[in-house]
Design a protein around this motif. Structure first.
Motif, PDB file in Angstrom:
ATOM      1  N   UNK A 110      13.421  -9.684  -5.675  1.00  0.00           N
ATOM      2  CA  UNK A 110      11.983  -9.839  -5.748  1.00  0.00           C
ATOM      3  C   UNK A 110      11.492 -10.546  -4.485  1.00  0.00           C
ATOM      4  N   UNK A 111      10.311 -10.192  -4.031  1.00  0.00           N
ATOM      5  CA  UNK A 111       9.655 -10.924  -2.948  1.00  0.00           C
ATOM      6  C   UNK A 111       8.340 -11.485  -3.474  1.00  0.00           C
ATOM      7  N   UNK A 112       7.987 -12.663  -2.995  1.00  0.00           N
ATOM      8  CA  UNK A 112       6.772 -13.343  -3.426  1.00  0.00           C
ATOM      9  C   UNK A 112       5.901 -13.588  -2.196  1.00  0.00           C
ATOM     10  N   UNK A 113       4.660 -13.153  -2.244  1.00  0.00           N
ATOM     11  CA  UNK A 113       3.746 -13.300  -1.113  1.00  0.00           C
ATOM     12  C   UNK A 113       2.374 -13.757  -1.618  1.00  0.00           C
ATOM     13  N   UNK A 114       1.489 -14.046  -0.673  1.00  0.00           N
ATOM     14  CA  UNK A 114       0.094 -14.254  -1.049  1.00  0.00           C
ATOM     15  C   UNK A 114      -0.564 -12.880  -1.214  1.00  0.00           C
ATOM     16  N   UNK A 115      -1.882 -12.868  -1.252  1.00  0.00           N
ATOM     17  CA  UNK A 115      -2.583 -11.616  -1.576  1.00  0.00           C
ATOM     18  C   UNK A 115      -2.945 -10.762  -0.358  1.00  0.00           C
ATOM     19  N   UNK A 116      -2.403 -11.073   0.795  1.00  0.00           N
ATOM     20  CA  UNK A 116      -2.673 -10.249   1.973  1.00  0.00           C
ATOM     21  C   UNK A 116      -2.242  -8.811   1.705  1.00  0.00           C
ATOM     22  N   UNK A 117      -3.147  -7.854   1.900  1.00  0.00           N
ATOM     23  CA  UNK A 117      -2.861  -6.460   1.560  1.00  0.00           C
ATOM     24  C   UNK A 117      -1.761  -5.863   2.424  1.00  0.00           C
ATOM     25  N   UNK A 118      -1.582  -6.384   3.623  1.00  0.00           N
ATOM     26  CA  UNK A 118      -0.551  -5.849   4.514  1.00  0.00           C
ATOM     27  C   UNK A 118       0.830  -5.936   3.887  1.00  0.00           C
ATOM     28  N   UNK A 119       1.080  -6.988   3.097  1.00  0.00           N
ATOM     29  CA  UNK A 119       2.372  -7.121   2.437  1.00  0.00           C
ATOM     30  C   UNK A 119       2.634  -5.944   1.502  1.00  0.00           C
ATOM     31  N   UNK A 120       1.643  -5.610   0.687  1.00  0.00           N
ATOM     32  CA  UNK A 120       1.823  -4.531  -0.275  1.00  0.00           C
ATOM     33  C   UNK A 120       2.085  -3.198   0.400  1.00  0.00           C
ATOM     34  N   UNK A 121       1.336  -2.898   1.455  1.00  0.00           N
ATOM     35  CA  UNK A 121       1.515  -1.629   2.162  1.00  0.00           C
ATOM     36  C   UNK A 121       2.901  -1.534   2.781  1.00  0.00           C
ATOM     37  N   UNK A 122       3.341  -2.615   3.455  1.00  0.00           N
ATOM     38  CA  UNK A 122       4.659  -2.605   4.090  1.00  0.00           C
ATOM     39  C   UNK A 122       5.761  -2.592   3.050  1.00  0.00           C
ATOM     40  N   UNK A 123       5.561  -3.294   1.932  1.00  0.00           N
ATOM     41  CA  UNK A 123       6.558  -3.327   0.868  1.00  0.00           C
ATOM     42  C   UNK A 123       6.810  -1.941   0.299  1.00  0.00           C
ATOM     43  N   UNK A 124       5.756  -1.200   0.044  1.00  0.00           N
ATOM     44  CA  UNK A 124       5.910   0.140  -0.520  1.00  0.00           C
ATOM     45  C   UNK A 124       6.633   1.076   0.440  1.00  0.00           C
ATOM     46  N   UNK A 125       6.531   0.821   1.725  1.00  0.00           N
ATOM     47  CA  UNK A 125       7.157   1.688   2.718  1.00  0.00           C
ATOM     48  C   UNK A 125       8.598   1.295   3.017  1.00  0.00           C
TER      49      UNK A 125
END
Length: 214
Positions: A110-125
């Motif tokens: 699991x990775x834990x981040x703040x709500x910056x959208x860039x994390x979600x986009x990079x995570x999915x890729x």
């Protein structure tokens, strides 16, 4: 020299008392030449990182320009990697994720981040099979790990280039926490723990020869 940040104190306080006179520039060059080698040696000696990674970024200034320092730690607070970038977009997050996977040679649970959208986009890729928890406050340990960097940034009166900041902080993040245990300990346990850590440090830096095997 007990960690990169200790080098300047050694010059200011201890080395003149021992009759050794060197400049801050000399110590800086020592750190640049040997720091990453020592940090890599410590990385090889540390346990396998935990399966929960906490990521955070912090704003820094380099010659007056805004930059971002990305950092990842595991649940024990061990710094996994850092990256200095000019932006905090998807490309920067994607590059950081790939650096992490390459540096650790493992995939987290699991990775834990703040709500910056860039994390979600990079995570999915980059790591779509890994659980992603996005919430303000869940990654406090990663945020706290920025504090020694802030103190060093202040002492150095800032960084002069992205490459210089990346090189220094990569080594600093690998060495400095080695001499600052995060967990509360009794005095006796602290002395035992630090003796073991300095023994490993002496082997890595060549102060003593590594043990031979039969």
């Amino acid at each position: 020299m007990h960690g990169l940040d200790g080098g300047f104190r050694e010059v200011d306080e201890l080395m003149p008392e021992r009759g050794v006179l060197v400049s801050h520039e000399t110590v800086r060059r020592w750190c640049a030449k040997f720091g990453q080698t020592y940090a890599n040696g410590l990385r090889r000696c540390r346990p396998r990182p935990g399966d929960k990674w906490l990521l955070d970024k912090v704003f820094i200034k380099i010659t007056g320009e805004p930059k971002y320092l990305w950092r990842a730690v595991d649940a024990d607070g061990t710094v996994l990697d850092i990256l200095v970038r000019g932006r905090r977009d998807k490309a920067a997050a994607r590059r950081f994720f790939r650096r992490l996977l390459k540096a650790t040679r493992t995939v987290p649970r699991v990775i834990v981040t703040d709500r910056l959208r860039s994390y979600g986009s990079a995570h999915r890729e980059v790591m779509p099979s890994v659980e992603h928890r996005s919430h303000e406050g869940l990654n406090n340990r990663a945020e706290n790990s920025h504090q020694p960097t802030r103190r060093r940034e202040h002492a150095m009166k800032g960084f002069r280039s992205v490459g210089g900041a990346q090189g220094f902080l990569a080594a600093f993040s690998g060495i400095s926490p080695r001499f600052r245990p995060r967990h509360l300990m009794t005095a006796a346990r602290y002395r035992t723990e630090m003796s073991a850590r300095f023994a490993i440090w002496d082997q890595i830096t060549g102060a003593i020869a590594p043990p031979t095997t039969a």
